[in-house]
Write a protein that holds these residues in place. Structure first.
Motif, PDB file in Angstrom:
ATOM      1  N   VAL A  46       0.826  -1.202   0.000  1.00  0.00           N
ATOM      2  CA  VAL A  46       0.000   0.000   0.000  1.00  0.00           C
ATOM      3  C   VAL A  46       0.865   1.259   0.000  1.00  0.00           C
ATOM      4  O   VAL A  46       0.652   2.171  -0.813  1.00  0.00           O
ATOM      5  CB  VAL A  46      -0.955  -0.003   1.223  1.00  0.00           C
ATOM      6  N   VAL A  62      -7.436   0.740  -6.808  1.00  0.00           N
ATOM      7  CA  VAL A  62      -7.319  -0.307  -5.797  1.00  0.00           C
ATOM      8  C   VAL A  62      -8.299  -1.418  -6.153  1.00  0.00           C
ATOM      9  O   VAL A  62      -9.491  -1.157  -6.339  1.00  0.00           O
ATOM     10  CB  VAL A  62      -7.627   0.221  -4.380  1.00  0.00           C
ATOM     11  N   VAL A  97      -5.438  -5.589  -3.354  1.00  0.00           N
ATOM     12  CA  VAL A  97      -5.545  -5.874  -1.919  1.00  0.00           C
ATOM     13  C   VAL A  97      -6.404  -7.119  -1.747  1.00  0.00           C
ATOM     14  O   VAL A  97      -7.575  -7.120  -2.128  1.00  0.00           O
ATOM     15  CB  VAL A  97      -6.167  -4.683  -1.162  1.00  0.00           C
ATOM     16  N   GLU A 105      -2.445  -2.334   7.053  1.00  0.00           N
ATOM     17  CA  GLU A 105      -2.616  -1.482   5.874  1.00  0.00           C
ATOM     18  C   GLU A 105      -3.808  -1.941   5.038  1.00  0.00           C
ATOM     19  O   GLU A 105      -4.606  -1.131   4.570  1.00  0.00           O
ATOM     20  CB  GLU A 105      -1.345  -1.496   5.015  1.00  0.00           C
ATOM     21  N   ASP A 108      -7.042  -1.222   6.893  1.00  0.00           N
ATOM     22  CA  ASP A 108      -7.362   0.207   6.847  1.00  0.00           C
ATOM     23  C   ASP A 108      -8.035   0.571   5.519  1.00  0.00           C
ATOM     24  O   ASP A 108      -9.048   1.279   5.502  1.00  0.00           O
ATOM     25  CB  ASP A 108      -6.090   1.025   7.040  1.00  0.00           C
ATOM     26  N   LEU A 109      -7.483   0.078   4.423  1.00  0.00           N
ATOM     27  CA  LEU A 109      -8.083   0.364   3.111  1.00  0.00           C
ATOM     28  C   LEU A 109      -9.483  -0.231   2.997  1.00  0.00           C
ATOM     29  O   LEU A 109     -10.394   0.387   2.459  1.00  0.00           O
ATOM     30  CB  LEU A 109      -7.209  -0.169   1.982  1.00  0.00           C
ATOM     31  N   GLN A 110      -9.639  -1.460   3.495  1.00  0.00           N
ATOM     32  CA  GLN A 110     -10.950  -2.107   3.435  1.00  0.00           C
ATOM     33  C   GLN A 110     -11.996  -1.285   4.192  1.00  0.00           C
ATOM     34  O   GLN A 110     -13.104  -1.085   3.709  1.00  0.00           O
ATOM     35  CB  GLN A 110     -10.871  -3.513   4.037  1.00  0.00           C
ATOM     36  N   ARG A 112     -11.755   1.951   5.097  1.00  0.00           N
ATOM     37  CA  ARG A 112     -11.870   3.313   4.559  1.00  0.00           C
ATOM     38  C   ARG A 112     -12.811   3.368   3.364  1.00  0.00           C
ATOM     39  O   ARG A 112     -13.579   4.306   3.204  1.00  0.00           O
ATOM     40  CB  ARG A 112     -10.484   3.780   4.166  1.00  0.00           C
ATOM     41  N   TYR A 113     -12.752   2.330   2.505  1.00  0.00           N
ATOM     42  CA  TYR A 113     -13.560   2.334   1.278  1.00  0.00           C
ATOM     43  C   TYR A 113     -14.705   1.322   1.344  1.00  0.00           C
ATOM     44  O   TYR A 113     -15.297   0.992   0.317  1.00  0.00           O
ATOM     45  CB  TYR A 113     -12.664   2.108   0.060  1.00  0.00           C
ATOM     46  N   GLY A 128      -5.716   9.615  -1.054  1.00  0.00           N
ATOM     47  CA  GLY A 128      -6.800   8.762  -0.590  1.00  0.00           C
ATOM     48  C   GLY A 128      -8.193   9.271  -0.885  1.00  0.00           C
ATOM     49  O   GLY A 128      -9.180   8.641  -0.507  1.00  0.00           O
TER      50      GLY A 128
END
Length: 157
Positions: A46, A62, A97, A105, A108-110, A112-113, A128
């Motif tokens: 990431v 992503v 991902v 990391e 966090d992406l999972q 966040r989106y 982001g």
């Protein structure tokens, strides 16, 4: 020991054995060494992807996938091999991902989106900021339209 207890223990052991066997022999459609990324080079780190995007002044695409995702296989067979898709993917830094990845990391992406099922794509800025979401499987023409929309959003910033 009574025959009833013996039978109960035997059934319990058999049920656990079936569960263990089914968990270890369940089909895995893909693994980390063979992903649904096709011949497209996707980054998996990431921080590296975000740094590359900032340095190259590109948006990030992503791709949230899993090893058991049949629609991810469809992306591999239909979209990622399409020359028109590949031309557009060159305009993004690509980050894959695995939703089964438990690294901070990836989690966090999972979160966040709101990526909680595969396949999902989000086009984001290196900071982001969300440009476009593609939830679920999109046919190749629709996928191209999403990529064009993301690029248009990126260029209008």
């Amino acid at each position: 020991m009574t025959p009833r207890k013996t039978l109960t223990i035997a059934l319990l052991i058999m049920a656990l054995g079936i569960g263990y066997y089914s968990m270890n022999t369940a089909s895995v459609l893909s693994d980390e060494s063979h992903t649904y990324h096709g011949d497209t080079a996707w980054k998996t780190d990431v921080d590296e992807a975000m740094e590359t995007a900032a340095a190259e002044d590109k948006p990030v695409l992503v791709y949230f996938w899993t090893t058991w995702c049949t629609y991810c296989e469809d992306y591999n067979k239909n979209a990622y091999v399409d020359p028109d898709v590949n031309d557009r993917l060159d305009d993004f830094v690509l980050l894959a991902v695995n939703l089964d990845d438990s690294s901070p990391e990836a989690k966090d992406l999972q979160q966040r989106y709101n990526a909680n099922y595969p396949p999902q794509h989000v086009a984001i800025t290196p900071d982001g900021e969300l440009l476009v979401e593609i939830n679920g499987y999109a046919e190749t023409d629709s996928f191209i339209a999403y990529l064009d929309e993301a690029q248009s959003e990126w260029e209008s910033r």
